[in-house]
Design a protein around this motif. Sequence first.
Motif, PDB file in Angstrom:
ATOM      1  N   VAL A  70       5.254  -6.780  17.786  1.00  0.00           N
ATOM      2  CA  VAL A  70       3.827  -6.707  17.439  1.00  0.00           C
ATOM      3  C   VAL A  70       3.558  -5.469  16.595  1.00  0.00           C
ATOM      4  O   VAL A  70       2.856  -5.534  15.577  1.00  0.00           O
ATOM      5  CB  VAL A  70       2.950  -6.722  18.703  1.00  0.00           C
ATOM      6  N   LEU A  71       4.118  -4.326  16.993  1.00  0.00           N
ATOM      7  CA  LEU A  71       3.925  -3.100  16.212  1.00  0.00           C
ATOM      8  C   LEU A  71       4.508  -3.243  14.806  1.00  0.00           C
ATOM      9  O   LEU A  71       3.894  -2.793  13.832  1.00  0.00           O
ATOM     10  CB  LEU A  71       4.550  -1.897  16.919  1.00  0.00           C
ATOM     11  N   ASP A  72       5.680  -3.854  14.694  1.00  0.00           N
ATOM     12  CA  ASP A  72       6.297  -4.062  13.379  1.00  0.00           C
ATOM     13  C   ASP A  72       5.416  -4.950  12.502  1.00  0.00           C
ATOM     14  O   ASP A  72       5.231  -4.672  11.316  1.00  0.00           O
ATOM     15  CB  ASP A  72       7.688  -4.677  13.522  1.00  0.00           C
ATOM     16  N   GLU A  73       4.883  -6.025  13.085  1.00  0.00           N
ATOM     17  CA  GLU A  73       4.028  -6.937  12.335  1.00  0.00           C
ATOM     18  C   GLU A  73       2.752  -6.228  11.885  1.00  0.00           C
ATOM     19  O   GLU A  73       2.346  -6.337  10.724  1.00  0.00           O
ATOM     20  CB  GLU A  73       3.669  -8.153  13.200  1.00  0.00           C
ATOM     21  N   LEU A  74       2.119  -5.501  12.772  1.00  0.00           N
ATOM     22  CA  LEU A  74       0.905  -4.766  12.411  1.00  0.00           C
ATOM     23  C   LEU A  74       1.199  -3.677  11.386  1.00  0.00           C
ATOM     24  O   LEU A  74       0.411  -3.449  10.464  1.00  0.00           O
ATOM     25  CB  LEU A  74       0.247  -4.170  13.654  1.00  0.00           C
ATOM     26  N   GLY A  75       2.343  -3.020  11.533  1.00  0.00           N
ATOM     27  CA  GLY A  75       2.732  -1.987  10.571  1.00  0.00           C
ATOM     28  C   GLY A  75       2.949  -2.564   9.185  1.00  0.00           C
ATOM     29  O   GLY A  75       2.568  -1.971   8.181  1.00  0.00           O
ATOM     30  N   ALA A  76       3.558  -3.749   9.124  1.00  0.00           N
ATOM     31  CA  ALA A  76       3.796  -4.391   7.831  1.00  0.00           C
ATOM     32  C   ALA A  76       2.475  -4.749   7.148  1.00  0.00           C
ATOM     33  O   ALA A  76       2.389  -4.769   5.923  1.00  0.00           O
ATOM     34  CB  ALA A  76       4.639  -5.649   8.026  1.00  0.00           C
ATOM     35  N   ARG A  77       1.451  -4.972   7.930  1.00  0.00           N
ATOM     36  CA  ARG A  77       0.132  -5.288   7.379  1.00  0.00           C
ATOM     37  C   ARG A  77      -0.711  -4.038   7.117  1.00  0.00           C
ATOM     38  O   ARG A  77      -1.824  -4.131   6.630  1.00  0.00           O
ATOM     39  CB  ARG A  77      -0.658  -6.160   8.364  1.00  0.00           C
ATOM     40  N   GLY A  78      -0.175  -2.879   7.519  1.00  0.00           N
ATOM     41  CA  GLY A  78      -0.918  -1.632   7.365  1.00  0.00           C
ATOM     42  C   GLY A  78      -2.065  -1.495   8.358  1.00  0.00           C
ATOM     43  O   GLY A  78      -3.047  -0.807   8.109  1.00  0.00           O
ATOM     44  N   GLU A  79      -1.915  -2.131   9.518  1.00  0.00           N
ATOM     45  CA  GLU A  79      -2.986  -2.125  10.511  1.00  0.00           C
ATOM     46  C   GLU A  79      -2.688  -1.245  11.719  1.00  0.00           C
ATOM     47  O   GLU A  79      -3.328  -1.390  12.756  1.00  0.00           O
ATOM     48  CB  GLU A  79      -3.255  -3.563  10.957  1.00  0.00           C
ATOM     49  N   VAL A  80      -1.710  -0.342  11.605  1.00  0.00           N
ATOM     50  CA  VAL A  80      -1.402   0.581  12.694  1.00  0.00           C
ATOM     51  C   VAL A  80      -1.810   1.979  12.259  1.00  0.00           C
ATOM     52  O   VAL A  80      -1.447   2.434  11.167  1.00  0.00           O
ATOM     53  CB  VAL A  80       0.097   0.555  13.040  1.00  0.00           C
ATOM     54  N   ASP A  81      -2.597   2.646  13.079  1.00  0.00           N
ATOM     55  CA  ASP A  81      -2.996   4.035  12.782  1.00  0.00           C
ATOM     56  C   ASP A  81      -1.878   4.981  13.124  1.00  0.00           C
ATOM     57  O   ASP A  81      -1.233   4.867  14.108  1.00  0.00           O
ATOM     58  CB  ASP A  81      -4.239   4.417  13.587  1.00  0.00           C
TER      59      ASP A  81
END
Length: 81
Positions: A70-81
């Motif tokens: 989940v973190l990898d997916e969100l990171g790829a979208r630029g959605e992780v602070d």
Amino acid sequence: MVVSFAAPPRGGGTAPCDERAAFTAVVYALTSSCAWRHLPQTFGTSPAIVHRRFTVWTEAGLWRRLHRAVLDELGARGEVD
């Protein structure tokens, strides 16, 4: 994100059940603080089986891997602070 659930090996005391239903019941129990024994019957699987799957998946490191995915997916979208 695709998560695959492998059925537990046969030949032991593990009863067959719908793995997706068990996963949904585990997530419900963890997010609602519902006791395993009070899981609604609407999940279509017994609380004992759900708890057993939770234990097996925990020992297999599923939750850590799912969190990472989940973190990898969100990171790829630029959605992780």
